[in-house]
Design a protein around this motif. Structure first.
Motif, PDB file in Angstrom:
ATOM      1  N   ASN A  30      -2.416  33.702  -1.636  1.00  0.00           N
ATOM      2  CA  ASN A  30      -1.404  32.699  -1.938  1.00  0.00           C
ATOM      3  C   ASN A  30      -1.900  31.316  -1.498  1.00  0.00           C
ATOM      4  OD1 ASN A  30       0.469  34.632  -2.877  1.00  0.00           O
ATOM      5  ND2 ASN A  30       1.143  35.054  -0.785  1.00  0.00           N
ATOM      6  N   LEU A  31      -1.894  30.363  -2.421  1.00  0.00           N
ATOM      7  CA  LEU A  31      -2.274  28.985  -2.132  1.00  0.00           C
ATOM      8  C   LEU A  31      -1.026  28.113  -2.165  1.00  0.00           C
ATOM      9  CD1 LEU A  31      -5.428  28.672  -4.435  1.00  0.00           C
ATOM     10  CD2 LEU A  31      -5.333  29.406  -2.038  1.00  0.00           C
ATOM     11  N   SER A  32      -0.939  27.154  -1.250  1.00  0.00           N
ATOM     12  CA  SER A  32       0.248  26.303  -1.210  1.00  0.00           C
ATOM     13  C   SER A  32      -0.142  24.869  -0.895  1.00  0.00           C
ATOM     14  CB  SER A  32       1.243  26.815  -0.154  1.00  0.00           C
ATOM     15  OG  SER A  32       0.652  26.786   1.133  1.00  0.00           O
ATOM     16  N   ALA A  33       0.709  23.942  -1.321  1.00  0.00           N
ATOM     17  CA  ALA A  33       0.489  22.513  -1.072  1.00  0.00           C
ATOM     18  C   ALA A  33       1.832  21.838  -0.840  1.00  0.00           C
ATOM     19  CB  ALA A  33      -0.233  21.865  -2.242  1.00  0.00           C
ATOM     20  N   ALA A  91     -15.191  35.807  -6.806  1.00  0.00           N
ATOM     21  CA  ALA A  91     -16.241  35.424  -5.886  1.00  0.00           C
ATOM     22  C   ALA A  91     -15.704  34.334  -4.973  1.00  0.00           C
ATOM     23  CB  ALA A  91     -17.473  34.915  -6.643  1.00  0.00           C
ATOM     24  N   SER A  92     -16.390  34.066  -3.891  1.00  0.00           N
ATOM     25  CA  SER A  92     -15.961  33.013  -2.971  1.00  0.00           C
ATOM     26  C   SER A  92     -15.815  31.698  -3.742  1.00  0.00           C
ATOM     27  CB  SER A  92     -16.979  32.847  -1.842  1.00  0.00           C
ATOM     28  OG  SER A  92     -17.050  34.034  -1.073  1.00  0.00           O
ATOM     29  N   THR A  93     -14.680  30.998  -3.533  1.00  0.00           N
ATOM     30  CA  THR A  93     -14.329  29.860  -4.382  1.00  0.00           C
ATOM     31  C   THR A  93     -13.720  28.732  -3.548  1.00  0.00           C
ATOM     32  OG1 THR A  93     -13.855  31.351  -6.232  1.00  0.00           O
ATOM     33  CG2 THR A  93     -12.969  29.113  -6.380  1.00  0.00           C
ATOM     34  N   THR A  94     -14.074  27.489  -3.905  1.00  0.00           N
ATOM     35  CA  THR A  94     -13.405  26.310  -3.354  1.00  0.00           C
ATOM     36  C   THR A  94     -12.371  25.838  -4.359  1.00  0.00           C
ATOM     37  OG1 THR A  94     -15.343  25.611  -2.061  1.00  0.00           O
ATOM     38  CG2 THR A  94     -13.681  23.941  -2.537  1.00  0.00           C
ATOM     39  N   PHE A  95     -11.116  25.953  -4.005  1.00  0.00           N
ATOM     40  CA  PHE A  95     -10.023  25.514  -4.876  1.00  0.00           C
ATOM     41  C   PHE A  95      -9.685  24.061  -4.568  1.00  0.00           C
ATOM     42  CE2 PHE A  95      -9.594  30.095  -4.643  1.00  0.00           C
ATOM     43  CZ  PHE A  95      -9.371  30.449  -5.969  1.00  0.00           C
ATOM     44  N   ARG A 136      -7.076  17.724  -2.226  1.00  0.00           N
ATOM     45  CA  ARG A 136      -7.534  18.465  -1.063  1.00  0.00           C
ATOM     46  C   ARG A 136      -8.233  19.733  -1.550  1.00  0.00           C
ATOM     47  NH1 ARG A 136      -6.379  14.354   0.801  1.00  0.00           N
ATOM     48  NH2 ARG A 136      -5.065  13.836   2.602  1.00  0.00           N
ATOM     49  N   GLU A 137      -9.080  20.312  -0.681  1.00  0.00           N
ATOM     50  CA  GLU A 137      -9.809  21.531  -1.028  1.00  0.00           C
ATOM     51  C   GLU A 137      -9.425  22.674  -0.097  1.00  0.00           C
ATOM     52  OE1 GLU A 137     -13.938  20.545  -0.885  1.00  0.00           O
ATOM     53  OE2 GLU A 137     -13.961  19.683  -2.912  1.00  0.00           O
ATOM     54  N   VAL A 138      -9.401  23.874  -0.670  1.00  0.00           N
ATOM     55  CA  VAL A 138      -9.122  25.097   0.092  1.00  0.00           C
ATOM     56  C   VAL A 138     -10.210  26.112  -0.250  1.00  0.00           C
ATOM     57  CG1 VAL A 138      -7.489  26.962   0.569  1.00  0.00           C
ATOM     58  CG2 VAL A 138      -6.635  24.661   0.013  1.00  0.00           C
ATOM     59  N   TYR A 139     -10.893  26.599   0.768  1.00  0.00           N
ATOM     60  CA  TYR A 139     -11.981  27.565   0.534  1.00  0.00           C
ATOM     61  C   TYR A 139     -11.495  28.983   0.829  1.00  0.00           C
ATOM     62  CZ  TYR A 139     -16.470  29.966   0.974  1.00  0.00           C
ATOM     63  OH  TYR A 139     -17.520  30.840   0.820  1.00  0.00           O
ATOM     64  N   VAL A 140     -11.739  29.868  -0.113  1.00  0.00           N
ATOM     65  CA  VAL A 140     -11.393  31.287   0.040  1.00  0.00           C
ATOM     66  C   VAL A 140     -12.663  32.111  -0.142  1.00  0.00           C
ATOM     67  CG1 VAL A 140     -10.052  33.224  -0.857  1.00  0.00           C
ATOM     68  CG2 VAL A 140      -9.032  30.934  -0.782  1.00  0.00           C
ATOM     69  N   VAL A 190       0.858  -1.185   0.000  1.00  0.00           N
ATOM     70  CA  VAL A 190       0.000   0.000   0.000  1.00  0.00           C
ATOM     71  C   VAL A 190       0.893   1.235   0.000  1.00  0.00           C
ATOM     72  CG1 VAL A 190      -1.783   1.281   1.221  1.00  0.00           C
ATOM     73  CG2 VAL A 190      -1.824  -1.211   1.217  1.00  0.00           C
ATOM     74  N   ASP A 191       0.765   2.056  -1.039  1.00  0.00           N
ATOM     75  CA  ASP A 191       1.560   3.277  -1.162  1.00  0.00           C
ATOM     76  C   ASP A 191       0.848   4.415  -0.436  1.00  0.00           C
ATOM     77  OD1 ASP A 191       3.119   5.405  -1.809  1.00  0.00           O
ATOM     78  OD2 ASP A 191       2.687   5.388  -3.955  1.00  0.00           O
ATOM     79  N   ASN A 192       1.368   4.761   0.733  1.00  0.00           N
ATOM     80  CA  ASN A 192       0.807   5.893   1.479  1.00  0.00           C
ATOM     81  C   ASN A 192       1.801   7.056   1.532  1.00  0.00           C
ATOM     82  OD1 ASN A 192       2.702   4.813   3.175  1.00  0.00           O
ATOM     83  ND2 ASN A 192       1.278   4.207   4.782  1.00  0.00           N
ATOM     84  N   SER A 193       2.630   7.137   0.471  1.00  0.00           N
ATOM     85  CA  SER A 193       3.670   8.162   0.443  1.00  0.00           C
ATOM     86  C   SER A 193       3.104   9.566   0.206  1.00  0.00           C
ATOM     87  CB  SER A 193       4.702   7.832  -0.643  1.00  0.00           C
ATOM     88  OG  SER A 193       4.090   7.804  -1.933  1.00  0.00           O
ATOM     89  N   VAL A 194       1.878   9.643  -0.337  1.00  0.00           N
ATOM     90  CA  VAL A 194       1.281  10.961  -0.586  1.00  0.00           C
ATOM     91  C   VAL A 194       0.537  11.412   0.667  1.00  0.00           C
ATOM     92  CG1 VAL A 194      -0.288  12.298  -2.022  1.00  0.00           C
ATOM     93  CG2 VAL A 194       1.049  10.454  -3.041  1.00  0.00           C
ATOM     94  N   ASN A 195       1.101  12.386   1.350  1.00  0.00           N
ATOM     95  CA  ASN A 195       0.457  12.980   2.532  1.00  0.00           C
ATOM     96  C   ASN A 195       0.166  14.444   2.213  1.00  0.00           C
ATOM     97  OD1 ASN A 195      -0.492  13.459   5.123  1.00  0.00           O
ATOM     98  ND2 ASN A 195       1.567  13.800   5.960  1.00  0.00           N
ATOM     99  N   LEU A 196      -0.822  14.641   1.360  1.00  0.00           N
ATOM    100  CA  LEU A 196      -1.083  15.966   0.806  1.00  0.00           C
ATOM    101  C   LEU A 196      -1.659  16.911   1.860  1.00  0.00           C
ATOM    102  CD1 LEU A 196      -1.201  17.845  -1.642  1.00  0.00           C
ATOM    103  CD2 LEU A 196      -3.454  16.874  -2.180  1.00  0.00           C
ATOM    104  N   GLN A 197      -1.026  18.092   1.960  1.00  0.00           N
ATOM    105  CA  GLN A 197      -1.505  19.177   2.805  1.00  0.00           C
ATOM    106  C   GLN A 197      -1.669  20.415   1.923  1.00  0.00           C
ATOM    107  OE1 GLN A 197      -2.209  18.598   6.060  1.00  0.00           O
ATOM    108  NE2 GLN A 197      -1.502  16.480   5.787  1.00  0.00           N
ATOM    109  N   ALA A 198      -2.733  21.193   2.161  1.00  0.00           N
ATOM    110  CA  ALA A 198      -2.976  22.385   1.347  1.00  0.00           C
ATOM    111  C   ALA A 198      -3.612  23.466   2.195  1.00  0.00           C
ATOM    112  CB  ALA A 198      -3.872  22.047   0.153  1.00  0.00           C
ATOM    113  N   GLY A 199      -3.372  24.708   1.810  1.00  0.00           N
ATOM    114  CA  GLY A 199      -3.956  25.822   2.551  1.00  0.00           C
ATOM    115  C   GLY A 199      -3.716  27.146   1.854  1.00  0.00           C
TER     116      GLY A 199
END
Length: 289
Positions: free
Chosen positions: A188-191, A219-223, A237-241, A166-175
């Protein structure tokens, strides 16, 4: 005068404590006790693989050889009456079969495992499998697991192992550096945690790929950021602005004031919790609403 002698009662036969059907492998050199369940009488056993042992009988599959064999078990009384029971014993040859190779799945993913070249198959351990028998199973383990598949033909068994990692190497974080902006501003969006990233909606992000991008939503957006790890596993992952409207108006308690008098100025705005800065002559304070 004719005397009718009693025949031996009906009897059953077991080999190694097991009843029919009988199936063994020709590589099996063990000697299994051949047990006859009868009231009394003399037991005679005839057939390939049978061995006399003291007052009893043994069955050795390796002595019989591969094929279908018939073993006759007879019980006779002292009066000469005889009863017999024929056993069919299948002796198989050692064999090899084909099975899937090792596999890698993404976290939450699944993979098809298969085997062929035997009459039946069993799989273990059952964790993550949709079934534990048959020539094809679906594996969706939560952790890396080594599965064993065992094939069987006429009493002979053979096993293979398949490792599913099982490949769990992707531990994606975003904000975002801030989740509230005014209309016309950028954020500024980062991951992090993967090897490549792509952002949507791409028309308000510059650039649309990369770990660090700048977004200018109207307008308000979910990236959504989608990322691919070193093994090709993908996650998102999702980031709401929220974009706050910048509508601001000022009203005065009076439009006319005598020299030395004062008038109260008040801000009307749809921005909740905002900070307002004033400038101009005669102000008693430069901040506030």
């Amino acid at each position: 005068t004719v005397e009718v002698l009693a025949a031996p009662q009906t009897f059953a036969v077991s080999i190694g404590g097991q009843s029919a059907p009988f199936a063994y492998c020709m590589s099996d050199t063990r000697a299994y006790p051949l047990t006859v369940n009868n009231v009394g009488g003399t037991v005679t056993v005839v057939g390939s693989g049978t061995v006399r042992s003291g007052n009893g009988w043994l069955y050795v599959p390796a002595l019989a050889g591969a094929g279908s064999h018939t073993v006759t078990v007879s019980v006779s009384t002292g009066t000469g009456c005889l009863a017999s029971n024929e056993l069919t014993i299948e002796i198989g040859r050692p064999f090899e079969f084909i099975a899937s190779g090792d596999a890698v799945v993404c976290t939450g993913g699944q993979v098809e495992l298969s085997a062929s070249g035997a009459n039946s198959f069993t799989w273990s351990p059952p964790a993550g499998l949709n079934r534990t028998d048959g020539g094809m199973v679906i594996a969706s383990p939560s952790v890396s697991t080594v599965y064993t598949v065992t094939g069987k033909i006429s009493g002979c068994e053979s096993s293979r192992t398949i490792r599913v990692s099982v490949d769990n190497s992707v531990n994606l974080q975003a904000g975002a550096n801030r989740n509230f902006i005014c209309a016309g501003e950028s954020v500024n969006l980062s991951a992090s945690g993967a090897s490549s990233y792509s952002w949507t909606p791409a028309n308000v992000v510059e650039p649309a790929t990369g770990a660090n991008v700048v977004a200018t939503p109207t307008a308000s957006t979910t990236f959504t950021v989608s990322a691919i790890g070193a093994s090709g596993c993908q996650t998102s992952r999702e980031v709401y602005v929220e974009v706050l409207p910048s509508t601001v108006s000022v009203e005065a308690s009076s439009t006319e004031v005598c020299a030395g008098g004062e008038v109260v100025l008040r801000v009307n705005s749809t921005v909740s919790g905002g900070t307002f800065v004033w400038s101009g002559p005669g102000l008693t304070s430069t901040t506030g609403s």
